[in-house]
Design an enzyme around this catalytic site. Sequence first.
Site, PDB file in Angstrom:
ATOM      1  CE1 TYR A   3      -3.597   2.611   0.671  1.00 35.00           C
ATOM      2  CE2 TYR A   3      -2.377   3.171   2.654  1.00 35.00           C
ATOM      3  CZ  TYR A   3      -3.378   3.443   1.740  1.00 35.00           C
ATOM      4  OH  TYR A   3      -4.158   4.566   1.911  1.00 35.00           O
ATOM      5  CD  GLU A  35      -8.273   7.207   5.242  1.00 32.02           C
ATOM      6  OE1 GLU A  35      -8.191   7.093   6.483  1.00 32.02           O
ATOM      7  OE2 GLU A  35      -7.305   6.984   4.483  1.00 32.02           O
ATOM      8  CD1 TRP A  66      -4.047   1.566   5.887  1.00 33.24           C
ATOM      9  CD2 TRP A  66      -6.145   2.302   6.053  1.00 33.24           C
ATOM     10  NE1 TRP A  66      -4.507   1.827   4.618  1.00 33.24           N
ATOM     11  CE2 TRP A  66      -5.808   2.281   4.689  1.00 33.24           C
ATOM     12  CE3 TRP A  66      -7.424   2.720   6.409  1.00 33.24           C
ATOM     13  CZ2 TRP A  66      -6.678   2.660   3.683  1.00 33.24           C
ATOM     14  CZ3 TRP A  66      -8.299   3.106   5.396  1.00 33.24           C
ATOM     15  CH2 TRP A  66      -7.930   3.073   4.056  1.00 33.24           C
TER      16      TRP A  66
END
Length: 188
Positions: A19, A41, A49
């Site tokens: 990522y 988000e 995350w």
Amino acid sequence: MTDALVRCGWAVGELYRDYHDNEWGRPVRDGVALFERMSLEAFQSGLSWLTILRKRENFRRAFDRFDIETVARYTDADVARLMADESIVRNRAKIEATIANARAAADLGPEDLAELLWSFAPAPRPRPADPSEVPSATAESTAMARELKRRGFRFVGPTTAYALMQATGMVDDHLRSCFVAPITRADS
């Protein structure tokens, strides 16, 4: 698998590393891609995350690849379907916020989501030397959150807005020592 590249300190493990190396901080100008990032988000709020990255393909499937017009038409039956889907984060407030946000994005009219979000991008600044120089929110993310809320968006506070700005290249918070080349707005 490890390599000798210097990365931002949080890019540990294969999923985070991929990522970081290929996506985080790269300018995103497509409205659907921005809607997906905004939605993820919001789902991340209060969670890791990494949890969201692991479930990302499931989110895409469950939310019709984050097509704004499709999600804007979701009904109570879709909320029930999503609440029953064990492959995503099942939080009613976040699911309902995603649907509300799709409706707000669809209602923007001639101004699209990308234009609205990028209007808050600050002027480029030097990359931070270390993580202590990375803010959790800025005047721009606070203004973005305020405007999004005014337009009916939910789960978009200043910290979430700033994380969105980081993820989509509106700001470049890769550390100076990071191997990722600085991204310019012309790269978008």
